[in-house]
Each structure stands twice: as structure tokens, then as C-alpha cells.
Write a protein that holds these residues in place. Sequence first.
Motif, PDB file in Angstrom:
ATOM      1  N   LEU A  47      23.398  34.501  54.330  1.00  0.00           N
ATOM      2  CA  LEU A  47      24.622  33.934  53.751  1.00  0.00           C
ATOM      3  C   LEU A  47      25.850  34.416  54.506  1.00  0.00           C
ATOM      4  N   HIS A  48      26.853  33.540  54.623  1.00  0.00           N
ATOM      5  CA  HIS A  48      28.117  33.940  55.238  1.00  0.00           C
ATOM      6  C   HIS A  48      29.234  33.883  54.204  1.00  0.00           C
ATOM      7  N   ILE A  49      30.428  34.244  54.637  1.00  0.00           N
ATOM      8  CA  ILE A  49      31.520  34.343  53.666  1.00  0.00           C
ATOM      9  C   ILE A  49      31.878  32.983  53.063  1.00  0.00           C
ATOM     10  N   GLY A  50      31.545  31.904  53.783  1.00  0.00           N
ATOM     11  CA  GLY A  50      31.724  30.559  53.206  1.00  0.00           C
ATOM     12  C   GLY A  50      30.869  30.399  51.960  1.00  0.00           C
ATOM     13  N   HIS A  51      29.621  30.894  52.058  1.00  0.00           N
ATOM     14  CA  HIS A  51      28.751  30.839  50.886  1.00  0.00           C
ATOM     15  C   HIS A  51      29.323  31.655  49.735  1.00  0.00           C
ATOM     16  N   ALA A  52      30.002  32.755  50.077  1.00  0.00           N
ATOM     17  CA  ALA A  52      30.592  33.593  49.017  1.00  0.00           C
ATOM     18  C   ALA A  52      31.582  32.770  48.197  1.00  0.00           C
ATOM     19  N   LYS A  53      32.291  31.877  48.878  1.00  0.00           N
ATOM     20  CA  LYS A  53      33.241  31.035  48.145  1.00  0.00           C
ATOM     21  C   LYS A  53      32.496  30.147  47.133  1.00  0.00           C
ATOM     22  N   ALA A  54      31.358  29.578  47.584  1.00  0.00           N
ATOM     23  CA  ALA A  54      30.559  28.741  46.680  1.00  0.00           C
ATOM     24  C   ALA A  54      29.956  29.590  45.553  1.00  0.00           C
ATOM     25  N   ILE A  55      29.498  30.800  45.906  1.00  0.00           N
ATOM     26  CA  ILE A  55      28.894  31.697  44.906  1.00  0.00           C
ATOM     27  C   ILE A  55      29.913  32.050  43.820  1.00  0.00           C
ATOM     28  N   CYS A  56      31.124  32.397  44.254  1.00  0.00           N
ATOM     29  CA  CYS A  56      32.167  32.769  43.274  1.00  0.00           C
ATOM     30  C   CYS A  56      32.467  31.592  42.357  1.00  0.00           C
ATOM     31  N   MET A  57      32.412  30.385  42.881  1.00  0.00           N
ATOM     32  CA  MET A  57      32.653  29.213  42.041  1.00  0.00           C
ATOM     33  C   MET A  57      31.473  28.987  41.083  1.00  0.00           C
ATOM     34  N   ASP A  58      30.249  28.942  41.629  1.00  0.00           N
ATOM     35  CA  ASP A  58      29.076  28.602  40.810  1.00  0.00           C
ATOM     36  C   ASP A  58      28.826  29.655  39.711  1.00  0.00           C
ATOM     37  N   PHE A  59      28.794  30.921  40.141  1.00  0.00           N
ATOM     38  CA  PHE A  59      28.514  31.978  39.161  1.00  0.00           C
ATOM     39  C   PHE A  59      29.743  32.270  38.302  1.00  0.00           C
ATOM     40  N   GLY A  60      30.905  32.218  38.959  1.00  0.00           N
ATOM     41  CA  GLY A  60      32.146  32.537  38.257  1.00  0.00           C
ATOM     42  C   GLY A  60      32.422  31.556  37.119  1.00  0.00           C
ATOM     43  N   LEU A  61      32.162  30.284  37.376  1.00  0.00           N
ATOM     44  CA  LEU A  61      32.409  29.260  36.365  1.00  0.00           C
ATOM     45  C   LEU A  61      31.491  29.463  35.149  1.00  0.00           C
ATOM     46  N   ALA A  62      30.208  29.724  35.437  1.00  0.00           N
ATOM     47  CA  ALA A  62      29.247  29.936  34.350  1.00  0.00           C
ATOM     48  C   ALA A  62      29.657  31.161  33.524  1.00  0.00           C
ATOM     49  N   LYS A  63      30.084  32.209  34.218  1.00  0.00           N
ATOM     50  CA  LYS A  63      30.480  33.440  33.545  1.00  0.00           C
ATOM     51  C   LYS A  63      31.693  33.176  32.655  1.00  0.00           C
ATOM     52  N   LYS A  64      32.692  32.498  33.219  1.00  0.00           N
ATOM     53  CA  LYS A  64      33.941  32.288  32.507  1.00  0.00           C
ATOM     54  C   LYS A  64      33.747  31.439  31.246  1.00  0.00           C
ATOM     55  N   TYR A  65      32.851  30.458  31.333  1.00  0.00           N
ATOM     56  CA  TYR A  65      32.704  29.529  30.205  1.00  0.00           C
ATOM     57  C   TYR A  65      31.412  29.740  29.409  1.00  0.00           C
ATOM     58  N   GLY A  66      30.801  30.906  29.574  1.00  0.00           N
ATOM     59  CA  GLY A  66      29.611  31.229  28.780  1.00  0.00           C
ATOM     60  C   GLY A  66      28.430  30.329  29.087  1.00  0.00           C
ATOM     61  N   GLY A  67      28.354  29.848  30.307  1.00  0.00           N
ATOM     62  CA  GLY A  67      27.236  28.974  30.689  1.00  0.00           C
ATOM     63  C   GLY A  67      26.171  29.725  31.458  1.00  0.00           C
ATOM     64  N   THR A  68      25.311  28.997  32.124  1.00  0.00           N
ATOM     65  CA  THR A  68      24.288  29.630  32.945  1.00  0.00           C
ATOM     66  C   THR A  68      24.421  29.172  34.390  1.00  0.00           C
ATOM     67  N   CYS A  69      24.023  30.061  35.291  1.00  0.00           N
ATOM     68  CA  CYS A  69      23.992  29.689  36.713  1.00  0.00           C
ATOM     69  C   CYS A  69      22.648  30.140  37.268  1.00  0.00           C
ATOM     70  N   ASN A  70      21.927  29.214  37.853  1.00  0.00           N
ATOM     71  CA  ASN A  70      20.631  29.539  38.439  1.00  0.00           C
ATOM     72  C   ASN A  70      20.736  29.579  39.947  1.00  0.00           C
ATOM     73  N   LEU A  71      19.840  30.352  40.509  1.00  0.00           N
ATOM     74  CA  LEU A  71      19.724  30.383  41.967  1.00  0.00           C
ATOM     75  C   LEU A  71      18.612  29.408  42.322  1.00  0.00           C
ATOM     76  N   ARG A  72      18.950  28.416  43.127  1.00  0.00           N
ATOM     77  CA  ARG A  72      17.896  27.472  43.529  1.00  0.00           C
ATOM     78  C   ARG A  72      17.795  27.405  45.042  1.00  0.00           C
ATOM     79  N   PHE A  73      16.641  27.779  45.535  1.00  0.00           N
ATOM     80  CA  PHE A  73      16.423  27.677  46.969  1.00  0.00           C
ATOM     81  C   PHE A  73      16.076  26.246  47.313  1.00  0.00           C
ATOM     82  N   ASP A  74      16.873  25.698  48.202  1.00  0.00           N
ATOM     83  CA  ASP A  74      16.707  24.307  48.609  1.00  0.00           C
ATOM     84  C   ASP A  74      15.735  24.279  49.792  1.00  0.00           C
TER      85      ASP A  74
END
Length: 570
Positions: A47-74
Amino acid sequence: MSVENRSIEENKKSLNFIEAIVEDDLSENRNDRKIQTRFPPEPNGYLHIGHAKAICMDFGLAKKYGGTCNLRFDDTNPTKEDVEYVDSIMEDIRWLGYDWNNVYYASDYFRQLWDFAVLLIKAGKAYIDEQSAEEIAQQKGTPTQAGTDSPFRNRPVEESLDLFQKMNRGELEEGTAVLRAKIDMTSSNMHFRDPIIYRIIKHPHHRTGTAWKAYPMYDFAHGQSDYFEGVTHSLCTLEFVPHRPLYDFFIDELKCLTSDNSDYRPHQYEFNRLNLTYTVMSKRKLLQLVSENLVNGWDDPRMPTISGLRRRGYTPQSIHNFIDKIGYTKFEALNDIALLEHAVREDLNMKAKRVSAVIDPVKLIITNYPEEQVEMMEAVNNPENEMMGTHQIAFTRELYIEKDDFMEDAPNKFFRLAPDREVRLKNAYIIKCTRFKKDTAGNVVEIYAEYDPQTKSGMPESNRKVKGTLHWVSAKHSLPAEIRLYDRLFSVENPGDEKEKDFRELLNPDSLIIKASAQVEKELVHAKPLENFQFQRIGYFNLDPDSVTDRLIFNRTVSLKDSWSKIKNK
Ligand code: ATP
Ligand code: MG
């Protein structure tokens, strides 16, 4: 405006556009107020820092709104994927401070995807095309010119079903047949011109082995995987905007062919990629740097990978702060790497212990200081944070200072050491240079000085004004160290975008300078791998994991000078 309305307005302003969509969905009770995201890396690199931006969005959003975020290997392309990458991706996400609710793999859905493809064929909505890749590309047309139908477009359903089986059993060679969705060869969206949805790959898969030989393409796997999992907000970068109608099309078909009449459906939203100056951000290019030994592995401290930044001394917090600052928009941008450096400097300023290290040592002898005397001087660990306390540093007759802190014929503005001039030694005394010695080549090898015993830091006399303060270490009470001075990996701002030259020709030849004979204060014998320090007057450094007790190795995270503040304050 009422107070309540104003605070709602202010809240909206501080939301990014995706948070605003989520809040809207929640207020409309969409998907039964469920919020589910996923981070979907392909395990084909680190992973590179670009992915970190996506990670902060995907996980951050779930955290903020009490949702779930899964890790899916494509993991739909076995030729490029590996478990090494799976493991590193997990480590990096955790290091950034996130954890997933579940780990999924697109390969978990190979059966469901296959069944859906068979339904499409049976419904006359997909067919096996036996043309070559070139022929298919030629028939695709251009955005202003309609494509032409494949001669296999209207072949009997039974024939396609039979060939689809043969593709998967390995009875057909790679490249001899593909499954295409039958949509519209005249569509203005090129992705609708009978997209390829399955191809043959005979390379074994890192999870499913040789069970499958027909593999779904990204556009066929991604949206459906979201649907099978129950993802509500499928977040990705802007280059997927033109894919969105196809994403929706397949979800519609899937719901229709499986008689799913529920209101649930996943939606794709796109935000701008993170692009950084003086580096490249595509996994393909980063892989090239690694495999051609142009850097020392994926975690080389010059790499924009998460593992590289970690080894370089970046903290998770500094990466979060940087990503917060650049934000999420719908417009592509090139972000200044100086802003990332500013973020780590700001974080380490508060956290890093101040120590002394001399990178290019020259001996300084205090001639009026007793030979065997050792004085323990008190050094403040962090002036920004009193709670971090102090430590002791040994002062002796023989010291090391930086070579370039001394000049034989110094101009007036040189506020360091020169013959007959005074400086303060940090946390210790004011000294005056009396003479120096050169070797036959003309290099200064020893500097002699006298100290003033009345000027010890903390004594009343210590307020005497001198223009410069130098850092130093005791010759006897310091440790040898190797110091790796890292700089930007490329010498041009946007190496991935140069037309004339291959990006590999644009590497900065001075991106790593090794200083093999540094001396650091003894305190650093206790340094733990990756622990951050400020080397006074020089910059932020951390202990490299390759370090051993009798050979300490430090990496320069970033220098003290902040070019970003200068830009900002202009
Ligand atoms: P690359 O182009 O570097 O190979 P990728 O998009 O193929 O990256 P994936 O593993 O497919 O890499 O990416 C996983 C997720 O990370 C995707 O949702 C993707 O949109 C996102 N992502 C990848 N690069 C960036 C970036 N530079 N900025 C923001 N998000 C990114
Ligand atoms: Mg991708």
C-alpha cells in the motif's frame, strides 16, 4: 438564522461531500440506516500513501457513523497477486489505526459470479467471443464512432454455455475466448460496448489454486462483490466515474435475474486521488523500482509506501493530519510533498525527544578542562512538553562537533566557531577557539578551545550573549553510528507525467547519502526500532530496524527546515 440552524449549517460545512451524502441517507432512512463500506485493495503490491487516503475514508466513515468496514481483497488476477502482499496490507491498515469487521476476498464469490454469468448467458445477455484481443479492440470504435458487432454476438446460447465451461476447465488456451456482456455497441459510454466480463488465466491462484481458469474482470467482480456483502457506500477514486453506469447496470441485472425485490442496493461514490510531488504513486511503477533494485525494497524509506514512510519515521498521526488537510473533493490535484513533510515535523515536534548527534565529526579539545573530569549536564527532552522530562549528557575535555560548525576564515555572519570567537555549547559552557590543527591535505582535524567555568547553563553568568550555540557529544561518552540522509526520490516534480523520459531516468541521485562515521550521545543506546528523535539543530531521525547495538543506524525522517511554512506564509 436561529442558533440551531446555524450549527446545522456549520456542521454541513465541515463535512466532506461524502459525509454529507451519508448524513442525507441516514436522515432519509435509506438502506434501513445501515452504513457499510469496504476497502478493496488488489494484493499485487504494498500500500502507498494514496491508499491511506482511501483507508481513512472507508474506515473513517464507518467509524464516524457507527457502521462497518470490511477489508476485501480484490484478487481476480492471479498472475500478479501474492500472500506477501495480503500480509503487508493488513499490517499497514492496522498501523494506521484501523481494524476491519471482516476479511473477504473477491475469490470467495467466484462461484456466485459464475452463476450470475451463466444466468446472463441463458438470458441471451452474454456470449463467448472467440476473436483475438486486437480484433475486439478494433471493433470497439471510438467515443464519436459506433463500434461494430462481433461475428459471435448472436451465437446460440448453448454454444456459449458449452464454451464457458471449456474456458473454465482449461480446454481453451489463454486469449482464445472471452465472455462478453451483450449490451450496446453504439453506446456513448465505451464501457457499455459489450465489455469483457471473463477471461482465461491458467496461472494458479494464491487462494483457489487451480480450481478456476475463467476469471471475472474488475467491472464484473467489484459491484457484485459489494452487493453480496451488503455494502451501502462503495467509495473509490474519480477514474471510476465512467464505470459507474456499468456498476449500476450489473446490479440491476443481478437483482432482476435473481428476483431480489428488496430496496437494498450498493452505490458507488468517487473522490479525488492523492497524488504527491517528487514521487510516483502507481503500484506498477513502485514494483518496477523494487524489482529492478532501484530502491532497497518496498519499505525503502524513500518509497511513498506506508511501510516506507513507517521506516522513514512517519507516524500514523502525521499521515492522518496530512490527509485531513488535503481533504476529499471531486477535482484531481497534485499535492505538494512539502505539506506531508510539514505534517510529520509538526507531529514530531511535540513527540520526539531531543538528543545530540554529530554527523560529520571533528574533534574539539577544551584545553583548560581537567583531563579525567566528567560532568553530567542536564538536557531537556522536549521544550514543547515538560512532561517528557530531562536526561543527562556527559561533558568532557574531548568532544566532537560538526565539521561545518568551524571555519578558518569566517565571514562576520558565520555565527559558529572560528579562531578567537566564542560560542555556547548547548546545555554546557561558553567556549572560545584558541587554535586548530590541519593534516597535510589541509583538512582541519583538531580544534582547541578554552571554556569559561562561570558560564555553565543555568548559572547567572550564563546569560552572557554569544551569537551561536553548537551541539556536541563527548568523544569518550558517545557511540559510533551510521546516519542515512534521505531526500526526495525523484528530482522532478511530477516524474510520472514526463513525456520525454522514462520515470526511472528521473531518480534523484542524491536521494540517499550515507554518513558512516557519525557519533551520537550515549542515551541512544536505549533507542527502540523506529523510535523518533530530534537531533538538535539537524532534523528528525529514527532508529532503523537494521540497527545493532554496536552499530546504530538512524534514518533522517525530515530536516528541521520547513519549506512548506515559507510557501504558506508568502
Ligand atoms: P495503483 O493505481 O497504484 O495500482 P490501484 O487503484 O490499482 O492503485 P487498488 O489496490 O485497486 O490499487 O486500490 C484500492 C483502493 O485504493 C481503491 O479503492 C482505490 O481507488 C484506492 N486508491 C488507490 N490509489 C489511490 C490514490 N492515489 N488516492 C486515493 N485512493 C487511492
Ligand atoms: Mg485497482
